[in-house]
Write a protein that holds these residues in place. Structure first.
Motif, mmCIF file in Angstrom:
data_model
loop_
_atom_site.group_PDB
_atom_site.id
_atom_site.type_symbol
_atom_site.label_atom_id
_atom_site.label_comp_id
_atom_site.label_asym_id
_atom_site.label_seq_id
_atom_site.Cartn_x
_atom_site.Cartn_y
_atom_site.Cartn_z
ATOM 1 N N UNK A 66 -9.699 5.954 -10.492
ATOM 2 C CA UNK A 66 -10.669 5.786 -9.269
ATOM 3 C C UNK A 66 -10.539 4.751 -8.490
ATOM 4 N N UNK A 67 -10.108 4.605 -7.837
ATOM 5 C CA UNK A 67 -10.148 3.540 -6.880
ATOM 6 C C UNK A 67 -10.069 3.409 -5.503
ATOM 7 N N UNK A 68 -10.726 2.030 -5.066
ATOM 8 C CA UNK A 68 -11.714 2.221 -3.773
ATOM 9 C C UNK A 68 -10.742 2.586 -2.874
ATOM 10 N N UNK A 69 -10.535 0.853 -2.050
ATOM 11 C CA UNK A 69 -9.768 0.373 -1.390
ATOM 12 C C UNK A 69 -9.700 -0.737 -2.089
ATOM 13 N N UNK A 70 -8.447 -2.224 -0.956
ATOM 14 C CA UNK A 70 -8.210 -3.692 -1.173
ATOM 15 C C UNK A 70 -8.249 -3.517 0.393
ATOM 16 N N UNK A 71 -8.733 -5.034 0.598
ATOM 17 C CA UNK A 71 -8.558 -5.542 2.143
ATOM 18 C C UNK A 71 -7.100 -5.820 2.123
#
Ligand code: NAI
Ligand code: MG
Length: 326
Positions: A66-71
């Protein structure tokens, strides 16, 4: 059997919506072992690497991630992570939910996006001050994998066939291989298809989304057109995605780190929680997947809602309401 779930929140609102989705998964009382790891801008500042080796290894060995986000480091994180799970297709449903003020409330689409090649896997060069180039790679083998997946997706679900979006009238070789290979796989399966030029699709889907159901796209087109569809259904806070490979999967919201609202605790967790429902389905927990999906839909309809949907609830309020509804 215990499933090992890698949890990679990343940056910005990834830090807020990923724990929310984990809370929902924990509320189901399935035997999951969660293992958290770092990726993105913040870890790069500290270690010099946006995707530490141990994070890659964890995603490559866990049953699901489960991955959120990277900038700013998104490409350095997400492309290798998709590779870690050997993902050849990105599933992006775009569905308008009752009670949400959508531009096109009748929208109910699923994009099946090629996930390994096209311009995102191409090699970029700066030949001179004036000239930059990019090589686009399309193979029969990747197109065939996507075509097989699309046929199974249509056969297993409640779908009449799929639409191939391409631009083979201009990119005759690359999109020609893409279209012709997928078409021949569909013919082998006896699955009905139609095709649409991807630019025309952008207009058609805005005017009348109901004419489409499952849309099979090259990598870049799938990225852009699914964001366009997010605009039709009420915003990026609602779009989940699943990067599926033969043995493992990576599940993430379509949105990014939302720097404009990060840290305020007001991000919409729905996209990530629906991504968690896709994770459940992938691991064979169909009943729990449906419970989570229904709880999200009920909460979207009855509230509370976050600011992107016109409400004033916090991420935590919405998550708690979803867990209550479960
Ligand atoms: P974004 O998706 O982060 O935000 C676009 C707009 O949608 C913003 O106004 C934001 O507030 C809103 N939004 C997005 N998700 C929301 C949510 N869950 N709840 C409420 N509002 C939400 O896209 P943007 O601004 O283009 O990119 C910001 C950063 O995210 C960039 O550094 C970019 O590289 C990164 N990014 C990372 C992705 C990934 O890790 N998969 C994907 C897209 C962008
Ligand atoms: Mg995108």
């Amino acid at each position: 059997m215990t499933h090992e779930i890698a949890v990679i929140p990343g940056d910005g609102i990834g830090q807020e919506v990923t724990p929310a989705a984990v809370e929902v998964l924990e509320a189901l009382e399935i035997d999951f072992e969660f293992r958290e790891a770092d990726a993105g801008d913040r870890v790069k500042e500290v270690t010099g690497e946006a995707l530490p080796e141990e994070t890659y290894e964890l995603a490559a060995s866990a049953d699901a991630t489960l991955f959120g986000a990277a900038g700013e480091t998104a490409a350095d994180v997400i492309l290798p992570l998709r590779d870690a799970v050997d993902s050849f297709v990105n599933i992006r449903p775009a569905k308008a939910y009752p009670g949400i003020d959508a531009v096109r409330p009748e929208t109910d689409l699923v994009f099946l996006r090629e996930n390994t090649e096209g311009v995102y896997a191409g090699h970029e060069d700066r030949l001179s001050e004036d000239v930059a180039t990019l090589t686009r790679v399309v193979t029969q083998s990747a197109s065939r994998d996507l075509g097989e997946f699309a046929c199974e997706y249509v056969e297993d679900g409640d779908h009449d066939g799929f639409t191939i979006a391409h631009k083979a009238n201009v990119m005759r070789e690359t999109d020609g291989v893409f279209r012709d290979t997928i078409q021949s796989v569909a013919d082998e399966h006896g699955v009905e298809t139609d095709e649409v030029l991807m630019d025309a699709f952008a207009t058609k889907v805005c005017l009348d989304p109901e004419q489409f159901d499952v849309v099979v796209c090259p990598n870049l087109a799938g990225d852009v057109l699914s964001d366009l569809a997010a605009g039709l259904v009420g915003g990026l806070g609602l779009l989940p995605s699943a990067n599926v490979g033969p043995e493992r999967g990576l599940f993430e919201p379509v949105h990014g780190t939302a720097p404009d609202i990060a840290g305020e605790g007001i991000a919409n967790p729905a996209a990530t929680i629906i991504s968690a429902a896709m994770l459940l389905e992938y691991l064979g927990h169909d009943e729990e997947a449906e419970r989570v999906q229904n709880a999200v839909e009920t909460t979207l309809e009855n509230g509370p809602r976050t600011a992107d949907l016109g409400g004033d609830a916090s991420t935590e309020d919405v998550t708690a309401a979803i867990i209550d509804t479960l």
